[in-house]
Scaffold this motif. Structure first.
Motif, PDB file in Angstrom:
ATOM      1  N   LEU A  86       0.822  -1.209   0.000  1.00 54.59           N
ATOM      2  CA  LEU A  86       0.000   0.000   0.000  1.00 54.59           C
ATOM      3  C   LEU A  86       0.857   1.260   0.000  1.00 54.59           C
ATOM      4  O   LEU A  86       0.560   2.215  -0.730  1.00 54.59           O
ATOM      5  N   ARG A  87       1.902   1.271   0.799  1.00 51.85           N
ATOM      6  CA  ARG A  87       2.780   2.452   0.817  1.00 51.85           C
ATOM      7  C   ARG A  87       3.452   2.658  -0.538  1.00 51.85           C
ATOM      8  O   ARG A  87       3.592   3.792  -0.991  1.00 51.85           O
ATOM      9  N   GLU A  88       3.849   1.569  -1.194  1.00 51.69           N
ATOM     10  CA  GLU A  88       4.440   1.685  -2.529  1.00 51.69           C
ATOM     11  C   GLU A  88       3.440   2.235  -3.539  1.00 51.69           C
ATOM     12  O   GLU A  88       3.826   2.871  -4.514  1.00 51.69           O
ATOM     13  N   ALA A  89       2.148   2.014  -3.292  1.00 51.70           N
ATOM     14  CA  ALA A  89       1.095   2.524  -4.170  1.00 51.70           C
ATOM     15  C   ALA A  89       0.708   3.959  -3.813  1.00 51.70           C
ATOM     16  O   ALA A  89      -0.178   4.531  -4.436  1.00 51.70           O
ATOM     17  N   GLY A  90       1.348   4.521  -2.783  1.00 58.44           N
ATOM     18  CA  GLY A  90       1.063   5.900  -2.399  1.00 58.44           C
ATOM     19  C   GLY A  90      -0.081   6.072  -1.425  1.00 58.44           C
ATOM     20  O   GLY A  90      -0.588   7.184  -1.242  1.00 58.44           O
ATOM     21  N   VAL A  91      -0.509   4.994  -0.774  1.00 58.35           N
ATOM     22  CA  VAL A  91      -1.606   5.055   0.187  1.00 58.35           C
ATOM     23  C   VAL A  91      -1.064   5.460   1.555  1.00 58.35           C
ATOM     24  O   VAL A  91      -0.015   4.981   1.984  1.00 58.35           O
ATOM     25  N   THR A  92      -1.787   6.340   2.245  1.00 56.62           N
ATOM     26  CA  THR A  92      -1.445   6.705   3.616  1.00 56.62           C
ATOM     27  C   THR A  92      -1.883   5.561   4.525  1.00 56.62           C
ATOM     28  O   THR A  92      -3.068   5.223   4.584  1.00 56.62           O
ATOM     29  N   VAL A  93      -0.910   4.942   5.202  1.00 53.80           N
ATOM     30  CA  VAL A  93      -1.157   3.763   6.029  1.00 53.80           C
ATOM     31  C   VAL A  93      -0.469   3.948   7.376  1.00 53.80           C
ATOM     32  O   VAL A  93       0.676   4.399   7.434  1.00 53.80           O
ATOM     33  N   THR A  94      -1.159   3.568   8.444  1.00 54.15           N
ATOM     34  CA  THR A  94      -0.553   3.626   9.772  1.00 54.15           C
ATOM     35  C   THR A  94       0.444   2.486   9.929  1.00 54.15           C
ATOM     36  O   THR A  94       0.434   1.528   9.153  1.00 54.15           O
ATOM     37  N   ASP A  95       1.271   2.572  10.951  1.00 52.68           N
ATOM     38  CA  ASP A  95       2.116   1.442  11.309  1.00 52.68           C
ATOM     39  C   ASP A  95       1.224   0.367  11.928  1.00 52.68           C
ATOM     40  O   ASP A  95       0.174   0.682  12.522  1.00 52.68           O
ATOM     41  N   PRO A  96       1.604  -0.905  11.828  1.00 53.69           N
ATOM     42  CA  PRO A  96       0.795  -1.972  12.419  1.00 53.69           C
ATOM     43  C   PRO A  96       0.664  -1.823  13.935  1.00 53.69           C
ATOM     44  O   PRO A  96       1.602  -1.419  14.623  1.00 53.69           O
ATOM     45  N   TRP A 101      -6.298  -9.855  19.727  1.00 53.60           N
ATOM     46  CA  TRP A 101      -7.095 -10.533  18.699  1.00 53.60           C
ATOM     47  C   TRP A 101      -6.401 -10.572  17.334  1.00 53.60           C
ATOM     48  O   TRP A 101      -6.829 -11.300  16.440  1.00 53.60           O
ATOM     49  N   GLY A 102      -5.349  -9.750  17.145  1.00 51.81           N
ATOM     50  CA  GLY A 102      -4.657  -9.710  15.862  1.00 51.81           C
ATOM     51  C   GLY A 102      -3.907  -8.403  15.671  1.00 51.81           C
ATOM     52  O   GLY A 102      -3.731  -7.633  16.617  1.00 51.81           O
ATOM     53  N   THR A 103      -3.483  -8.150  14.454  1.00 52.19           N
ATOM     54  CA  THR A 103      -2.720  -6.942  14.118  1.00 52.19           C
ATOM     55  C   THR A 103      -3.481  -6.196  13.030  1.00 52.19           C
ATOM     56  O   THR A 103      -4.033  -6.811  12.116  1.00 52.19           O
ATOM     57  N   TYR A 104      -3.514  -4.853  13.144  1.00 49.69           N
ATOM     58  CA  TYR A 104      -4.243  -4.075  12.152  1.00 49.69           C
ATOM     59  C   TYR A 104      -3.479  -2.827  11.749  1.00 49.69           C
ATOM     60  O   TYR A 104      -2.567  -2.374  12.443  1.00 49.69           O
ATOM     61  N   ILE A 105      -3.892  -2.307  10.600  1.00 49.64           N
ATOM     62  CA  ILE A 105      -3.437  -1.010  10.116  1.00 49.64           C
ATOM     63  C   ILE A 105      -4.678  -0.246   9.680  1.00 49.64           C
ATOM     64  O   ILE A 105      -5.762  -0.828   9.535  1.00 49.64           O
ATOM     65  N   LYS A 106      -4.515   1.043   9.470  1.00 48.02           N
ATOM     66  CA  LYS A 106      -5.586   1.846   8.890  1.00 48.02           C
ATOM     67  C   LYS A 106      -5.032   2.528   7.647  1.00 48.02           C
ATOM     68  O   LYS A 106      -3.922   3.053   7.661  1.00 48.02           O
ATOM     69  N   ALA A 107      -5.832   2.490   6.584  1.00 49.90           N
ATOM     70  CA  ALA A 107      -5.492   3.150   5.329  1.00 49.90           C
ATOM     71  C   ALA A 107      -6.528   4.240   5.088  1.00 49.90           C
ATOM     72  O   ALA A 107      -7.704   4.059   5.407  1.00 49.90           O
ATOM     73  N   THR A 108      -6.085   5.354   4.538  1.00 53.33           N
ATOM     74  CA  THR A 108      -6.976   6.486   4.314  1.00 53.33           C
ATOM     75  C   THR A 108      -7.243   6.654   2.824  1.00 53.33           C
ATOM     76  O   THR A 108      -6.310   6.722   2.029  1.00 53.33           O
ATOM     77  N   ASP A 109      -8.551   6.738   2.464  1.00 58.17           N
ATOM     78  CA  ASP A 109      -8.913   6.913   1.057  1.00 58.17           C
ATOM     79  C   ASP A 109      -8.981   8.403   0.713  1.00 58.17           C
ATOM     80  O   ASP A 109      -8.761   9.253   1.583  1.00 58.17           O
ATOM     81  N   PRO A 110      -9.265   8.752  -0.543  1.00 57.92           N
ATOM     82  CA  PRO A 110      -9.221  10.158  -0.953  1.00 57.92           C
ATOM     83  C   PRO A 110     -10.196  11.087  -0.220  1.00 57.92           C
ATOM     84  O   PRO A 110      -9.983  12.295  -0.188  1.00 57.92           O
ATOM     85  N   ASP A 111     -11.278  10.552   0.359  1.00 59.51           N
ATOM     86  CA  ASP A 111     -12.225  11.379   1.105  1.00 59.51           C
ATOM     87  C   ASP A 111     -11.948  11.390   2.601  1.00 59.51           C
ATOM     88  O   ASP A 111     -12.725  11.940   3.369  1.00 59.51           O
ATOM     89  N   GLY A 112     -10.875  10.743   3.029  1.00 64.29           N
ATOM     90  CA  GLY A 112     -10.551  10.709   4.444  1.00 64.29           C
ATOM     91  C   GLY A 112     -11.169   9.545   5.194  1.00 64.29           C
ATOM     92  O   GLY A 112     -11.032   9.451   6.406  1.00 64.29           O
ATOM     93  N   HIS A 113     -11.873   8.635   4.480  1.00 62.92           N
ATOM     94  CA  HIS A 113     -12.386   7.430   5.135  1.00 62.92           C
ATOM     95  C   HIS A 113     -11.188   6.617   5.597  1.00 62.92           C
ATOM     96  O   HIS A 113     -10.265   6.368   4.818  1.00 62.92           O
ATOM     97  N   GLU A 114     -11.190   6.214   6.849  1.00 62.72           N
ATOM     98  CA  GLU A 114     -10.169   5.282   7.324  1.00 62.72           C
ATOM     99  C   GLU A 114     -10.761   3.887   7.271  1.00 62.72           C
ATOM    100  O   GLU A 114     -11.805   3.635   7.867  1.00 62.72           O
ATOM    101  N   VAL A 115     -10.116   3.005   6.541  1.00 61.37           N
ATOM    102  CA  VAL A 115     -10.534   1.612   6.515  1.00 61.37           C
ATOM    103  C   VAL A 115      -9.482   0.799   7.252  1.00 61.37           C
ATOM    104  O   VAL A 115      -8.294   1.053   7.136  1.00 61.37           O
ATOM    105  N   MET A 116      -9.961  -0.123   8.063  1.00 60.07           N
ATOM    106  CA  MET A 116      -9.049  -0.972   8.825  1.00 60.07           C
ATOM    107  C   MET A 116      -8.751  -2.214   8.001  1.00 60.07           C
ATOM    108  O   MET A 116      -9.632  -2.751   7.331  1.00 60.07           O
ATOM    109  N   ILE A 117      -7.514  -2.657   8.068  1.00 63.64           N
ATOM    110  CA  ILE A 117      -7.092  -3.897   7.424  1.00 63.64           C
ATOM    111  C   ILE A 117      -6.409  -4.712   8.507  1.00 63.64           C
ATOM    112  O   ILE A 117      -5.487  -4.217   9.164  1.00 63.64           O
ATOM    113  N   SER A 118      -6.903  -5.941   8.721  1.00 61.12           N
ATOM    114  CA  SER A 118      -6.377  -6.701   9.854  1.00 61.12           C
ATOM    115  C   SER A 118      -6.023  -8.133   9.481  1.00 61.12           C
ATOM    116  O   SER A 118      -6.523  -8.689   8.519  1.00 61.12           O
ATOM    117  N   LYS A 119      -5.137  -8.663  10.295  1.00 62.04           N
ATOM    118  CA  LYS A 119      -4.792 -10.085  10.260  1.00 62.04           C
ATOM    119  C   LYS A 119      -5.113 -10.610  11.641  1.00 62.04           C
ATOM    120  O   LYS A 119      -4.507 -10.210  12.630  1.00 62.04           O
TER     121      LYS A 119
END
Length: 125
Positions: A86-96, A101-119
């Protein structure tokens, strides 16, 4: 009977910009793009292998503000590889962030929506 969540709605400023983000940067597929009425399109994007899609509605066409809608959490198999990709694609992503329950990051889309991505942690492992 209900089998799964079909669609989550996200209200966005610019549908094409959002499609470009979810398809071009997160790797989703545009599965529906149809006119609902003049000036309003129903656009769905779906993650690879997913049963649930996101419809990216024009906030203006529905009298909404960008950011109103569902809070979304996506799954991944490898959180570190996902961060790198995601970072290579230019996406703003938090550190894990590691949780019991697991590990997650948050990515921000062009409107400022934060989507969580988890393992998630597999029970008993």
């Amino acid at each position: 009977m209900i089998t799964h969540i079909s669609v989550a709605v996200m209200y966005v400023t610019d549908q094409q910009r959002s499609v470009d983000f979810y398809v071009g940067k997160l790797g989703f597929t545009k599965t529906v793009d149809a006119e609902m009425w003049p000036g309003a399109r129903w656009v769905e994007v779906t993650p690879p292998g997913g049963q649930t899609s996101i419809t990216l509605h024009s906030a203006t066409a529905f009298g909404k503000n960008p950011g109103e809608g569902a809070y979304l959490t996506f799954a991944c198999d490898d959180i570190d590889a996902t961060v790198t990709q995601l970072r290579e694609a230019g996406v703003t992503v938090t550190d894990p962030v590691e949780e019991p329950w697991g590990t997650y990051i948050k990515a921000t889309d062009p409107d400022g929506h934060e989507v969580m991505i988890s393992k998630k942690v597999v029970a008993g492992v």
